[in-house]
Design an enzyme around this catalytic site. Structure first.
Site, short mmCIF file in Angstrom:
data_model
loop_
_atom_site.label_atom_id
_atom_site.label_comp_id
_atom_site.label_asym_id
_atom_site.label_seq_id
_atom_site.Cartn_x
_atom_site.Cartn_y
_atom_site.Cartn_z
N ASP A 1 0.86 -1.19 0.00
CA ASP A 1 0.00 0.00 0.00
C ASP A 1 0.90 1.24 0.00
O ASP A 1 1.87 1.30 0.77
CB ASP A 1 -0.92 -0.02 1.23
CG ASP A 1 -2.07 0.97 1.11
OD1 ASP A 1 -1.81 2.17 0.88
OD2 ASP A 1 -3.23 0.56 1.25
N ILE A 2 0.60 2.21 -0.88
CA ILE A 2 1.48 3.40 -0.95
C ILE A 2 1.15 4.45 0.11
O ILE A 2 1.83 5.46 0.20
CB ILE A 2 1.48 4.08 -2.35
CG1 ILE A 2 0.06 4.24 -2.88
CG2 ILE A 2 2.38 3.35 -3.32
CD1 ILE A 2 -0.02 5.20 -4.05
N VAL B 1 -12.59 2.93 -0.73
CA VAL B 1 -12.24 4.03 -1.63
C VAL B 1 -11.95 3.49 -3.03
O VAL B 1 -12.40 4.04 -4.02
CB VAL B 1 -11.00 4.80 -1.07
CG1 VAL B 1 -10.53 5.83 -2.08
CG2 VAL B 1 -11.36 5.46 0.25
N HIS C 1 -10.21 -5.70 -2.17
CA HIS C 1 -8.84 -5.81 -1.66
C HIS C 1 -8.87 -6.13 -0.18
O HIS C 1 -9.70 -5.62 0.56
CB HIS C 1 -8.02 -4.54 -1.92
CG HIS C 1 -8.70 -3.27 -1.50
ND1 HIS C 1 -9.68 -2.66 -2.25
CD2 HIS C 1 -8.55 -2.50 -0.39
CE1 HIS C 1 -10.10 -1.57 -1.63
NE2 HIS C 1 -9.43 -1.46 -0.49
N HIS D 1 -6.67 -5.81 3.16
CA HIS D 1 -5.51 -5.16 3.77
C HIS D 1 -4.87 -6.12 4.77
O HIS D 1 -5.58 -6.72 5.59
CB HIS D 1 -5.93 -3.93 4.59
CG HIS D 1 -6.50 -2.79 3.81
ND1 HIS D 1 -5.76 -1.69 3.44
CD2 HIS D 1 -7.76 -2.56 3.36
CE1 HIS D 1 -6.53 -0.82 2.80
NE2 HIS D 1 -7.75 -1.33 2.73
P1 5GP Z 1 -9.88 1.22 1.00
O1 5GP Z 1 -10.20 2.42 1.85
O2 5GP Z 1 -10.60 1.24 -0.32
O3 5GP Z 1 -10.04 -0.07 1.76
O4 5GP Z 1 -8.33 1.33 0.72
C1 5GP Z 1 -7.75 1.58 -0.51
C2 5GP Z 1 -6.26 1.51 -0.31
O5 5GP Z 1 -5.63 1.53 -1.58
C3 5GP Z 1 -5.69 2.68 0.49
O6 5GP Z 1 -5.02 2.19 1.66
C4 5GP Z 1 -4.74 3.37 -0.47
O7 5GP Z 1 -3.57 3.81 0.15
C5 5GP Z 1 -4.43 2.27 -1.48
N1 5GP Z 1 -4.15 2.78 -2.81
C6 5GP Z 1 -4.92 3.63 -3.53
N2 5GP Z 1 -4.36 3.87 -4.72
C7 5GP Z 1 -3.20 3.14 -4.75
C8 5GP Z 1 -2.19 2.97 -5.74
O8 5GP Z 1 -2.20 3.55 -6.83
N3 5GP Z 1 -1.17 2.13 -5.43
C9 5GP Z 1 -1.11 1.47 -4.24
N4 5GP Z 1 -0.06 0.66 -4.02
N5 5GP Z 1 -2.05 1.61 -3.28
C10 5GP Z 1 -3.09 2.45 -3.54
#
Ligand code: 5GP
Ligand code: ZN
Length: 140
Positions: A30-31, A94, A99, A101
């Site tokens: 995760d970035i 988001v 996915h 984590h």
């Molecule tokens: P969510 O809130 O949808 O569970 O988390 C989405 C995750 O995707 C976030 O932790 C965010 O940092 C990660 N993320 C979003 N865009 C990118 C990307 O382009 N590359 C990587 N490696 N992680 C991403």
């Protein structure tokens, strides 16, 4: 899906720090890590959420999460590893590509907010009624 950032990562159109890959699954850093080693495991086939992902991909992801658990414990000395998976904007999903984590935490770190809440007893009649509704939807 053409405009999906995680599909682009799977296809190599957007760069990522790959941790693991097989026929069904891709895992990468995760970035915006909330801990050192914060990793995402995704299906290669686009699915928005838990309702859409195939059983085969879901099983594959969770098998990989177990391998990752051991690898993270060995390399990072994690005191605990949280698996967090959001479905829908109401719970802060988001990126709309399923996915999982993996969030390793050391014993010395503050507890992860998502895994810490005050234990306030609920209303037993409400708990009973709501669980009965879910059970009925499951056919139990
Ligand atoms: P969510 O809130 O949808 O569970 O988390 C989405 C995750 O995707 C976030 O932790 C965010 O940092 C990660 N993320 C979003 N865009 C990118 C990307 O382009 N590359 C990587 N490696 N992680 C991403
Ligand atoms: Zn996608």
């Amino acid at each position: 899906m053409d405009d999906c950032i995680f599909c682009k990562i799977v296809k190599g159109e957007v760069p990522s720090f790959k941790v693991y890959e097989d026929d069904r699954v891709y895992a990468f850093a995760d970035i915006n890590p909330i801990s050192e080693g914060h990793t995402l495991i995704i299906p290669k086939a686009h699915a928005e959420n838990l309702g859409e992902i195939s059983d085969e991909d879901l099983v594959a992801i969770h098998r990989v999460s177990k391998k990752m658990y051991h690898a993270m414990q060995k390399t990072l000395g994690a005191g605990g590893i949280a698996l967090v998976q959001a479905n829908g904007r109401a719970v802060n999903q988001v990126v709309m590509h399923y996915h999982l984590h993996l969030i390793p935490r050391k014993d010395s770190q503050p507890r992860l907010a998502a895994t810490q809440w005050d234990l306030v007893p609920g209303d037993m009649d409400t708990i009973k009624a709501v669980s009965a509704k879910i059970a009925a939807a499951l056919g139990h």
